[in-house]
Design a protein around this motif. Structure first.
Motif, mmCIF file in Angstrom:
data_model
loop_
_atom_site.group_PDB
_atom_site.id
_atom_site.type_symbol
_atom_site.label_atom_id
_atom_site.label_comp_id
_atom_site.label_asym_id
_atom_site.label_seq_id
_atom_site.Cartn_x
_atom_site.Cartn_y
_atom_site.Cartn_z
ATOM 1 N N VAL A 58 0.841 -1.203 0.000
ATOM 2 C CA VAL A 58 0.000 0.000 0.000
ATOM 3 C C VAL A 58 0.872 1.247 0.000
ATOM 4 O O VAL A 58 0.592 2.233 -0.708
ATOM 5 N N LEU A 59 1.957 1.229 0.792
ATOM 6 C CA LEU A 59 2.863 2.383 0.836
ATOM 7 C C LEU A 59 3.528 2.592 -0.516
ATOM 8 O O LEU A 59 3.738 3.743 -0.943
ATOM 9 N N ALA A 60 3.857 1.504 -1.205
ATOM 10 C CA ALA A 60 4.476 1.635 -2.530
ATOM 11 C C ALA A 60 3.563 2.362 -3.508
ATOM 12 O O ALA A 60 4.033 3.093 -4.389
ATOM 13 N N LEU A 61 2.259 2.178 -3.338
ATOM 14 C CA LEU A 61 1.301 2.837 -4.233
ATOM 15 C C LEU A 61 1.283 4.357 -4.033
ATOM 16 O O LEU A 61 0.788 5.084 -4.894
ATOM 17 N N ARG A 62 1.826 4.834 -2.926
ATOM 18 C CA ARG A 62 1.926 6.278 -2.709
ATOM 19 C C ARG A 62 3.070 6.890 -3.511
ATOM 20 O O ARG A 62 3.092 8.094 -3.760
ATOM 21 N N TYR A 63 4.048 6.061 -3.901
ATOM 22 C CA TYR A 63 5.223 6.564 -4.597
ATOM 23 C C TYR A 63 5.274 6.164 -6.070
ATOM 24 O O TYR A 63 6.162 6.619 -6.797
ATOM 25 N N GLY A 64 4.373 5.301 -6.490
ATOM 26 C CA GLY A 64 4.387 4.863 -7.885
ATOM 27 C C GLY A 64 3.001 4.490 -8.350
ATOM 28 O O GLY A 64 2.121 4.184 -7.537
ATOM 29 N N PRO A 65 2.761 4.492 -9.652
ATOM 30 C CA PRO A 65 1.441 4.162 -10.192
ATOM 31 C C PRO A 65 1.129 2.677 -10.045
ATOM 32 O O PRO A 65 2.025 1.836 -9.883
ATOM 33 N N LEU A 66 -0.147 2.362 -10.114
ATOM 34 C CA LEU A 66 -0.596 0.981 -10.008
ATOM 35 C C LEU A 66 0.041 0.103 -11.071
ATOM 36 O O LEU A 66 0.382 -1.056 -10.819
ATOM 37 N N THR A 67 0.210 0.648 -12.281
ATOM 38 C CA THR A 67 0.777 -0.136 -13.378
ATOM 39 C C THR A 67 2.234 -0.507 -13.134
ATOM 40 O O THR A 67 2.751 -1.425 -13.754
ATOM 41 N N LEU A 68 2.910 0.191 -12.233
ATOM 42 C CA LEU A 68 4.290 -0.148 -11.880
ATOM 43 C C LEU A 68 4.337 -1.074 -10.669
ATOM 44 O O LEU A 68 5.085 -2.052 -10.643
ATOM 45 N N VAL A 69 3.524 -0.776 -9.655
ATOM 46 C CA VAL A 69 3.601 -1.491 -8.384
ATOM 47 C C VAL A 69 2.931 -2.860 -8.450
ATOM 48 O O VAL A 69 3.476 -3.854 -7.961
ATOM 49 N N GLN A 70 1.739 -2.924 -9.060
ATOM 50 C CA GLN A 70 0.966 -4.167 -9.006
ATOM 51 C C GLN A 70 1.683 -5.363 -9.640
ATOM 52 O O GLN A 70 1.649 -6.451 -9.078
ATOM 53 N N PRO A 71 2.326 -5.213 -10.809
ATOM 54 C CA PRO A 71 3.025 -6.379 -11.370
ATOM 55 C C PRO A 71 4.118 -6.930 -10.471
ATOM 56 O O PRO A 71 4.409 -8.129 -10.511
ATOM 57 N N LEU A 72 4.727 -6.074 -9.652
ATOM 58 C CA LEU A 72 5.800 -6.536 -8.775
ATOM 59 C C LEU A 72 5.270 -7.450 -7.674
ATOM 60 O O LEU A 72 6.032 -8.186 -7.058
#
Length: 275
Positions: A58-72
């Protein structure tokens, strides 16, 4: 910002994988009741790790878009098998890792084909009822079928049922994090998550951790995408290229899951029972 998002997302995947492996190591045919598992320190530690992984995601989503964070998030499958193998004092088999990589690649492809939604999601009371009823119906159907199949298939079906319920939870959570703090929604969100937790422990108890975890990772995002499109108005892949890519990614993830099932369960390890 993107570097921070990637780092947080990968760290979150590692914690989630470690937590799943810890919890699986404490389950067995006679150890699936949550009231018993909650007395085992390693299982509780796994729950804390899963919670930490979720918070980092959830914190990662504050620093990057869903299209970047979700695949990881798909990297959690690649981390989970080595973690589970280490807890059983063995090395992960190359076939397991190759199959896990196929599932992770397929999940990544699926997530990348879904267009980003820029609107605010809204869900009324009747929409929430439809979501919970639909998820419960599918989960109960998978549970019923799981009682008539082999242990390997049972692990996959139970984990898929858990994934469907977690996908419903993710849909409700998405509405909550965007500011819809209605009391009924706060009360509804934990229900599918608690049911999913119980089903997932039963899946782990079947002894096929790779199959269970892969099935969970496939069912969860697919369910969230379907509910998001049907109930929240979020877009689905459009156009021939995106559609074919999504189908190919889904096929790759399915083939990887089947390949994991064919690797067989890991060697059994005796775990003292709770008296």
């Amino acid at each position: 910002m993107s570097v921070a998002a990637v780092g947080l997302a990968l760290l979150g995947s590692l914690f989630f994988a470690l937590g799943a492996a810890l919890q699986q190591s404490e389950t067995g045919p006679d150890r699936v009741a949550l009231r018993h598992l909650a007395r085992r320190p390693r299982w509780l530690l796994g729950g804390l790790a899963v919670g930490a992984g979720t918070a980092l995601h959830v914190l990662a989503l504050r620093y990057g878009p869903l299209t970047l964070v979700q695949p990881l998030g798909a990297a959690s499958l690649l981390f989970a098998l080595p973690c589970a193998a280490a807890l059983r004092h063995r090395r992960p088999r190359p076939r397991e890792l190759a199959a896990a990589a196929a599932v992770a690649a397929g999940l990544t492809g699926l997530v990348l084909t879904v267009p980003e939604h820029t609107g605010d999601p809204r869900l009324g009371p009747w929409g929430a009822v439809a979501l919970l009823a639909g998820a419960a119906t599918v989960a109960l159907g998978l549970l019923a079928v799981s009682r008539r199949v082999s242990p390997t298939a049972r692990a996959g079906l139970l984990a898929m049922a858990a994934g469907v319920l977690y996908g419903a939870t993710a849909t409700l959570t998405r509405v909550l994090v965007d500011g819809a703090w209605e009391p009924w929604l706060l009360l509804a969100a934990p229900l599918p998550a608690l049911a999913a937790l119980g089903l997932l422990q039963r899946a782990y108890a079947c002894g096929h951790f790779g199959v269970a975890f892969a099935s969970l990772q496939v069912a969860d995002p697919l369910t969230a995408v379907v509910f998001g499109a049907v109930l929240l108005g979020e877009p689905l892949p459009t156009g021939a290229t995106a559609t074919l890519t999504a189908l190919a990614a889904a096929l790759l993830a399915a083939c990887g899951t089947v390949a994991l099932a064919r690797t067989g369960p890991p060697p059994a390890v005796h775990v003292p029972q709770v008296r």
